[in-house]
Design an enzyme around this catalytic site. Structure first.
Site, PDB file in Angstrom:
ATOM      1  N   HIS A   1      -5.045   4.677  11.495  1.00 62.24           N
ATOM      2  CA  HIS A   1      -5.361   4.212   9.874  1.00 62.24           C
ATOM      3  C   HIS A   1      -5.978   5.013   9.060  1.00 62.24           C
ATOM      4  O   HIS A   1      -7.212   5.436   9.211  1.00 62.24           O
ATOM      5  CB  HIS A   1      -6.540   3.307  10.560  1.00 62.24           C
ATOM      6  CG  HIS A   1      -6.802   2.722   9.149  1.00 62.24           C
ATOM      7  ND1 HIS A   1      -5.638   1.427   9.350  1.00 62.24           N
ATOM      8  CD2 HIS A   1      -7.494   2.410   8.788  1.00 62.24           C
ATOM      9  CE1 HIS A   1      -5.858   0.278   7.364  1.00 62.24           C
ATOM     10  NE2 HIS A   1      -6.985   0.835   7.683  1.00 62.24           N
TER      11      HIS A   1
ATOM     12  N   MET B   1      -9.440  -8.020   6.099  1.00 59.31           N
ATOM     13  CA  MET B   1     -10.314  -7.080   4.501  1.00 59.31           C
ATOM     14  C   MET B   1     -12.087  -7.646   5.016  1.00 59.31           C
ATOM     15  O   MET B   1     -12.209  -8.976   4.864  1.00 59.31           O
ATOM     16  CB  MET B   1     -10.179  -6.461   2.789  1.00 59.31           C
ATOM     17  CG  MET B   1      -9.162  -5.676   3.179  1.00 59.31           C
ATOM     18  SD  MET B   1      -9.277  -4.185   4.490  1.00 59.31           S
ATOM     19  CE  MET B   1     -10.503  -3.634   3.993  1.00 59.31           C
TER      20      MET B   1
ATOM     21  N   HIS C   1      -2.826   2.218   4.844  1.00 59.09           N
ATOM     22  CA  HIS C   1      -3.626   1.765   4.266  1.00 59.09           C
ATOM     23  C   HIS C   1      -3.213   2.097   3.263  1.00 59.09           C
ATOM     24  O   HIS C   1      -4.989   3.066   2.348  1.00 59.09           O
ATOM     25  CB  HIS C   1      -5.291   0.956   4.796  1.00 59.09           C
ATOM     26  CG  HIS C   1      -5.803   0.167   3.459  1.00 59.09           C
ATOM     27  ND1 HIS C   1      -7.226  -0.308   4.474  1.00 59.09           N
ATOM     28  CD2 HIS C   1      -5.408  -0.438   3.357  1.00 59.09           C
ATOM     29  CE1 HIS C   1      -8.189  -1.296   3.381  1.00 59.09           C
ATOM     30  NE2 HIS C   1      -6.695  -1.565   2.280  1.00 59.09           N
TER      31      HIS C   1
ATOM     32  N   ASP D   1     -10.412  -5.153   9.276  1.00 61.54           N
ATOM     33  CA  ASP D   1     -10.351  -3.748   8.672  1.00 61.54           C
ATOM     34  C   ASP D   1     -11.854  -4.128   8.401  1.00 61.54           C
ATOM     35  O   ASP D   1     -11.971  -4.350   6.742  1.00 61.54           O
ATOM     36  CB  ASP D   1      -9.878  -2.852   8.018  1.00 61.54           C
ATOM     37  CG  ASP D   1     -10.158  -1.907   7.444  1.00 61.54           C
ATOM     38  OD1 ASP D   1     -11.225  -1.522   7.447  1.00 61.54           O
ATOM     39  OD2 ASP D   1      -9.310  -0.962   6.434  1.00 61.54           O
TER      40      ASP D   1
ATOM     41  N   SER E   1      -9.858   4.531  11.136  1.00 64.13           N
ATOM     42  CA  SER E   1      -9.702   5.022  10.376  1.00 64.13           C
ATOM     43  C   SER E   1     -10.318   6.642  10.137  1.00 64.13           C
ATOM     44  O   SER E   1     -11.780   6.903  10.303  1.00 64.13           O
ATOM     45  CB  SER E   1      -9.990   4.178   9.283  1.00 64.13           C
ATOM     46  OG  SER E   1     -10.227   5.265   7.544  1.00 64.13           O
TER      47      SER E   1
ATOM     48  N   ASP F   1      -6.263   5.462   5.441  1.00 62.98           N
ATOM     49  CA  ASP F   1      -7.261   4.718   4.120  1.00 62.98           C
ATOM     50  C   ASP F   1      -6.150   5.769   2.496  1.00 62.98           C
ATOM     51  O   ASP F   1      -6.923   7.162   2.340  1.00 62.98           O
ATOM     52  CB  ASP F   1      -8.248   4.845   3.764  1.00 62.98           C
ATOM     53  CG  ASP F   1      -8.763   3.429   5.414  1.00 62.98           C
ATOM     54  OD1 ASP F   1      -8.367   2.508   5.032  1.00 62.98           O
ATOM     55  OD2 ASP F   1     -10.050   3.783   6.049  1.00 62.98           O
TER      56      ASP F   1
ATOM     57  N   MET G   1      -4.590   1.702  -0.685  1.00 66.26           N
ATOM     58  CA  MET G   1      -5.763   0.940  -1.888  1.00 66.26           C
ATOM     59  C   MET G   1      -5.520   1.470  -3.466  1.00 66.26           C
ATOM     60  O   MET G   1      -6.536   2.342  -4.110  1.00 66.26           O
ATOM     61  CB  MET G   1      -7.052   1.230  -1.497  1.00 66.26           C
ATOM     62  CG  MET G   1      -7.537   0.576  -0.087  1.00 66.26           C
ATOM     63  SD  MET G   1      -9.561   0.677   0.699  1.00 66.26           S
ATOM     64  CE  MET G   1      -7.713   2.147   2.152  1.00 66.26           C
TER      65      MET G   1
ATOM     66  N   MET H   1      -6.735   5.875  -1.522  1.00 67.79           N
ATOM     67  CA  MET H   1      -7.507   5.272  -2.464  1.00 67.79           C
ATOM     68  C   MET H   1      -7.213   6.012  -3.653  1.00 67.79           C
ATOM     69  O   MET H   1      -7.273   7.004  -3.701  1.00 67.79           O
ATOM     70  CB  MET H   1      -9.147   5.016  -1.948  1.00 67.79           C
ATOM     71  CG  MET H   1      -9.619   4.543  -1.226  1.00 67.79           C
ATOM     72  SD  MET H   1     -11.207   4.506  -0.982  1.00 67.79           S
ATOM     73  CE  MET H   1     -11.487   4.117   0.594  1.00 67.79           C
TER      74      MET H   1
HETATM   75  C1  DX5 Z   1     -12.537   0.510   3.968  1.00 69.54           C
HETATM   76  C2  DX5 Z   1     -11.017   0.925   4.839  1.00 69.54           C
HETATM   77  C3  DX5 Z   1     -11.712   1.057   5.914  1.00 69.54           C
HETATM   78  C4  DX5 Z   1     -12.871   1.635   6.059  1.00 69.54           C
HETATM   79  C5  DX5 Z   1     -13.791   1.738   7.228  1.00 69.54           C
HETATM   80  O1  DX5 Z   1     -12.012   0.163   2.304  1.00 69.54           O
HETATM   81  O2  DX5 Z   1     -10.052   0.152   4.768  1.00 69.54           O
HETATM   82  O3  DX5 Z   1     -11.170   1.352   6.432  1.00 69.54           O
HETATM   83  O4  DX5 Z   1     -12.549   3.695   6.510  1.00 69.54           O
HETATM   84  O5  DX5 Z   1     -14.698   2.126   8.067  1.00 69.54           O
HETATM   85  P1  DX5 Z   1     -15.977   1.367   8.676  1.00 69.54           P
HETATM   86  O6  DX5 Z   1     -15.739   1.391   9.866  1.00 69.54           O
HETATM   87  O7  DX5 Z   1     -16.626   2.646   8.769  1.00 69.54           O
HETATM   88  O8  DX5 Z   1     -16.369   0.223   8.386  1.00 69.54           O
HETATM   89 ZN    ZN Z   2      -8.633  -0.003   5.919  1.00 69.09          ZN
END
Ligand code: DX5
Ligand code: ZN
Length: 220
Positions: A32, A136, A65, A174, A7, A34, A67, A36
């Site tokens: 990956h 998750m 991903h 994840d 990520s 993310d 969010m 948000m």
């Molecule tokens: C959290 C994200 C993850 C995050 C994972 O909302 O979806 O992808 O970046 O990070 P680590 O591996 O540090 O938990």
């Molecule tokens: Zn993620």
């Protein structure tokens, strides 16, 4: 074969490509991403421009991903930015079937994910309509949280259901995954492991190599 999807949330955004350059010369096939919105989750990460700026320089599958609430509004934007697979949240879509259809119409793979408190039974009916299901293992929103042990049972249930029904769906996990706890995640039946802080917060190339060393071991 298990794959790693690191990520980029844990990258140094003041020099994102420098971090991504350190992933080259490894077995990595995807990253990956993310996204948000500060509303569906209590954090804001980055948007389309960041994705399209790194698209040309990185020949990976862009595993994104989302969010965000109502991702259906932004599907064309994700496609234009260069996303290959778009994973959406069950809780974020008013019309999930329509959202899934629209992602397919835009020639992206469809991923479906759900928050830790959401009942897995609500996700099962969608498995024959999607390419990937994301479990998750932390509350979405932030990197660096602790892995929730309750996700192991969910992975096992999904693995059995997918195998028993001959479905062509990948299982991704994840949140809170490290080289030190990834073994049980794989043994439960995961196809794709997401890891953020344990890759981009450390010696990047070395960590990716370590993950693939673990994946390549015949018996874990
Ligand atoms: C959290 C994200 C993850 C995050 C994972 O909302 O979806 O992808 O970046 O990070 P680590 O591996 O540090 O938990
Ligand atoms: Zn993620």
């Amino acid at each position: 074969m298990v794959e790693l999807a690191p990520s980029i949330l844990s990258c140094d955004f003041s020099n994102l490509q420098a971090d991504l350059d350190q992933t080259k010369d490894t077995d990595l096939k995807m990253i990956h991403i993310d996204v948000m919105d500060g509303s569906f989750v209590p954090n804001i990460s980055f948007g389309f421009k960041v994705i399209s700026d790194i698209r040309d320089k990185n020949d990976y599958l862009f595993d994104t991903h989302a969010m965000i609430y109502e991702p259906i509004k932004y599907i064309e934007e994700f496609k234009k930015a260069g996303v290959d697979r778009l994973t959406i949240h069950y809780e974020a879509c008013e019309n999930l079937d329509q959202t899934i259809e629209k992602i397919k119409e835009n020639d992206m793979q469809v991923g479906l994910t759900f928050k830790p408190a959401t009942d897995l039974d609500l996700i099962i009916p969608y498995l024959d309509k999607i390419d990937l299901v994301l479990v998750m293992s932390v509350e979405p929103g932030f990197g660096g949280q602790t892995f929730m042990e309750s996700s192991i049972e969910k992975i096992k249930i999904l693995r059995d259901y997918i195998d028993n029904n001959n479905l062509d769906v990948l299982i991704q996990v994840d949140g809170g995954i490290k080289t030190t706890n990834v073994k049980k995640v794989i043994e439960a039946g995961t196809d794709i492991v997401v890891s953020g802080s344990d890759v981009f917060g450390k010696d990047i190339k070395n960590q990716i190599d370590k993950y693939y060393e673990i994946f390549n071991k015949k018996s874990l």
